[in-house]
Design a protein around this motif. Structure first.
Motif, PDB file in Angstrom:
ATOM      1  N   THR A  18     -12.534   0.280   5.449  1.00  0.00           N
ATOM      2  CA  THR A  18     -11.092   0.886   5.894  1.00  0.00           C
ATOM      3  C   THR A  18     -10.532  -0.001   5.222  1.00  0.00           C
ATOM      4  N   VAL A  19      -9.325   0.457   4.543  1.00  0.00           N
ATOM      5  CA  VAL A  19      -7.802  -0.117   3.434  1.00  0.00           C
ATOM      6  C   VAL A  19      -8.072  -1.750   3.490  1.00  0.00           C
ATOM      7  N   ARG A  20      -7.913  -2.081   5.193  1.00  0.00           N
ATOM      8  CA  ARG A  20      -7.941  -3.731   5.420  1.00  0.00           C
ATOM      9  C   ARG A  20      -9.263  -4.604   4.904  1.00  0.00           C
ATOM     10  N   ASP A  21     -10.808  -3.414   4.938  1.00  0.00           N
ATOM     11  CA  ASP A  21     -11.695  -4.158   4.511  1.00  0.00           C
ATOM     12  C   ASP A  21     -11.674  -4.366   3.290  1.00  0.00           C
ATOM     13  N   LEU A  22     -11.309  -3.293   2.643  1.00  0.00           N
ATOM     14  CA  LEU A  22     -10.635  -3.295   0.679  1.00  0.00           C
ATOM     15  C   LEU A  22     -10.313  -4.617   0.193  1.00  0.00           C
ATOM     16  N   ASP A  39      -6.210 -16.760   8.048  1.00  0.00           N
ATOM     17  CA  ASP A  39      -6.122 -18.028   7.898  1.00  0.00           C
ATOM     18  C   ASP A  39      -3.951 -19.108   7.334  1.00  0.00           C
ATOM     19  N   GLY A  40      -2.946 -17.721   7.711  1.00  0.00           N
ATOM     20  CA  GLY A  40      -2.173 -17.629   7.833  1.00  0.00           C
ATOM     21  C   GLY A  40      -1.089 -17.680   6.008  1.00  0.00           C
ATOM     22  N   ARG A  41      -1.919 -17.509   5.733  1.00  0.00           N
ATOM     23  CA  ARG A  41      -1.579 -17.852   3.733  1.00  0.00           C
ATOM     24  C   ARG A  41      -0.980 -16.131   3.842  1.00  0.00           C
ATOM     25  N   ALA A  42       0.000 -15.679   2.585  1.00  0.00           N
ATOM     26  CA  ALA A  42       0.658 -15.001   2.704  1.00  0.00           C
ATOM     27  C   ALA A  42       0.171 -14.252   1.495  1.00  0.00           C
ATOM     28  N   LEU A  43      -0.026 -13.332   1.941  1.00  0.00           N
ATOM     29  CA  LEU A  43      -1.199 -11.857   0.778  1.00  0.00           C
ATOM     30  C   LEU A  43      -0.462 -12.228  -0.606  1.00  0.00           C
ATOM     31  N   GLY A  44       0.527 -10.942  -0.098  1.00  0.00           N
ATOM     32  CA  GLY A  44       1.381 -10.553  -1.653  1.00  0.00           C
ATOM     33  C   GLY A  44       0.682  -9.604  -2.139  1.00  0.00           C
ATOM     34  N   VAL A  45       0.384  -8.783  -1.217  1.00  0.00           N
ATOM     35  CA  VAL A  45      -0.618  -7.207  -1.678  1.00  0.00           C
ATOM     36  C   VAL A  45      -0.067  -6.220  -1.114  1.00  0.00           C
ATOM     37  N   ALA A  46       0.078  -5.709  -2.435  1.00  0.00           N
ATOM     38  CA  ALA A  46       0.556  -3.421  -1.668  1.00  0.00           C
ATOM     39  C   ALA A  46      -0.708  -2.618  -1.899  1.00  0.00           C
ATOM     40  N   VAL A  47      -1.605  -1.900  -1.067  1.00  0.00           N
ATOM     41  CA  VAL A  47      -2.001  -0.666  -1.498  1.00  0.00           C
ATOM     42  C   VAL A  47      -1.547   0.458  -1.357  1.00  0.00           C
ATOM     43  N   ALA A  48      -2.248   1.439  -2.373  1.00  0.00           N
ATOM     44  CA  ALA A  48      -1.811   2.580  -2.263  1.00  0.00           C
ATOM     45  C   ALA A  48      -2.443   3.429  -2.600  1.00  0.00           C
ATOM     46  N   LEU A  49      -3.254   4.334  -1.047  1.00  0.00           N
ATOM     47  CA  LEU A  49      -4.445   5.299  -1.465  1.00  0.00           C
ATOM     48  C   LEU A  49      -3.800   6.447  -1.696  1.00  0.00           C
ATOM     49  N   THR A  52       0.427   6.994  -1.850  1.00  0.00           N
ATOM     50  CA  THR A  52       0.949   7.409  -0.561  1.00  0.00           C
ATOM     51  C   THR A  52       0.815   5.624  -0.518  1.00  0.00           C
ATOM     52  N   VAL A  53       1.889   4.327   0.153  1.00  0.00           N
ATOM     53  CA  VAL A  53       1.046   3.941   0.136  1.00  0.00           C
ATOM     54  C   VAL A  53       0.979   3.149   1.493  1.00  0.00           C
ATOM     55  N   VAL A  54      -0.114   2.234   1.828  1.00  0.00           N
ATOM     56  CA  VAL A  54      -0.380   2.224   3.352  1.00  0.00           C
ATOM     57  C   VAL A  54       0.422   1.225   3.776  1.00  0.00           C
ATOM     58  N   PRO A  55       1.758   1.703   4.751  1.00  0.00           N
ATOM     59  CA  PRO A  55       1.935   0.138   5.134  1.00  0.00           C
ATOM     60  C   PRO A  55       0.654  -0.689   6.041  1.00  0.00           C
ATOM     61  N   ARG A  56       0.969  -2.556   5.957  1.00  0.00           N
ATOM     62  CA  ARG A  56       0.193  -3.378   6.042  1.00  0.00           C
ATOM     63  C   ARG A  56      -0.218  -3.196   7.731  1.00  0.00           C
ATOM     64  N   SER A  57       0.591  -2.726   8.560  1.00  0.00           N
ATOM     65  CA  SER A  57      -0.258  -2.564  10.026  1.00  0.00           C
ATOM     66  C   SER A  57      -0.485  -0.985  10.241  1.00  0.00           C
ATOM     67  N   ARG A  58      -0.546  -0.402   9.501  1.00  0.00           N
ATOM     68  CA  ARG A  58      -1.400   1.088   9.460  1.00  0.00           C
ATOM     69  C   ARG A  58      -3.073   0.357   8.706  1.00  0.00           C
ATOM     70  N   GLU A  71      -5.318   2.157  -5.557  1.00  0.00           N
ATOM     71  CA  GLU A  71      -4.413   0.817  -6.471  1.00  0.00           C
ATOM     72  C   GLU A  71      -3.947   0.281  -5.665  1.00  0.00           C
ATOM     73  N   PHE A  72      -4.154  -0.852  -5.835  1.00  0.00           N
ATOM     74  CA  PHE A  72      -4.413  -2.180  -5.104  1.00  0.00           C
ATOM     75  C   PHE A  72      -3.812  -3.659  -5.950  1.00  0.00           C
ATOM     76  N   VAL A  73      -2.232  -3.506  -5.913  1.00  0.00           N
ATOM     77  CA  VAL A  73      -1.242  -4.657  -6.264  1.00  0.00           C
ATOM     78  C   VAL A  73      -1.470  -5.684  -6.336  1.00  0.00           C
ATOM     79  N   THR A  74      -1.147  -6.797  -6.375  1.00  0.00           N
ATOM     80  CA  THR A  74      -1.173  -8.060  -6.161  1.00  0.00           C
ATOM     81  C   THR A  74       0.052  -8.545  -6.868  1.00  0.00           C
ATOM     82  N   ALA A  75       1.402  -9.491  -6.285  1.00  0.00           N
ATOM     83  CA  ALA A  75       1.831 -10.325  -6.526  1.00  0.00           C
ATOM     84  C   ALA A  75       1.972 -11.525  -7.271  1.00  0.00           C
TER      85      ALA A  75
END
Length: 79
Positions: A18-22, A39-49, A52-58, A71-75
């Motif tokens: 899944t996107v989460r695994d990636l 571990d509670g750290r901020a991810l600073g990640v967005a993913v488009a599949l 289409t941007v995939v919301p973190r909750s999905r 497309e895997f983007v990190t801040a």
């Protein structure tokens, strides 16, 4: 293994991922069902599949299909 494209580069990921695994694989930290780092750290990640941007909750419910374009983007901080 299935073929995908990640940030314009060909790659292979295990079938059933899944996107989460990636995200977990790319950042090197486990990610929970809600898309947050366990571990509670901020991810600073967005993913488009496939453009289409995939919301973190999905992330956990969004499977990667063969030939998917990710497309895997990190801040990053700086100026």
């Amino acid at each position: 293994m299935i073929p995908v494209t990640i940030n314009g580069e060909p790659a292979e990921v295990p079938a059933g991922w899944t996107v989460r695994d990636l995200v977990a694989d790319r950042i090197g930290h486990p990610v929970g069902e809600d898309g947050r780092a366990l571990d509670g750290r901020a991810l600073g990640v967005a993913v488009a599949l496939d453009d289409t941007v995939v919301p973190r909750s999905r992330w956990a419910a969004t499977a990667l299909a063969a030939d998917a374009r990710c497309e895997f983007v990190t801040a990053v901080q700086g100026g």
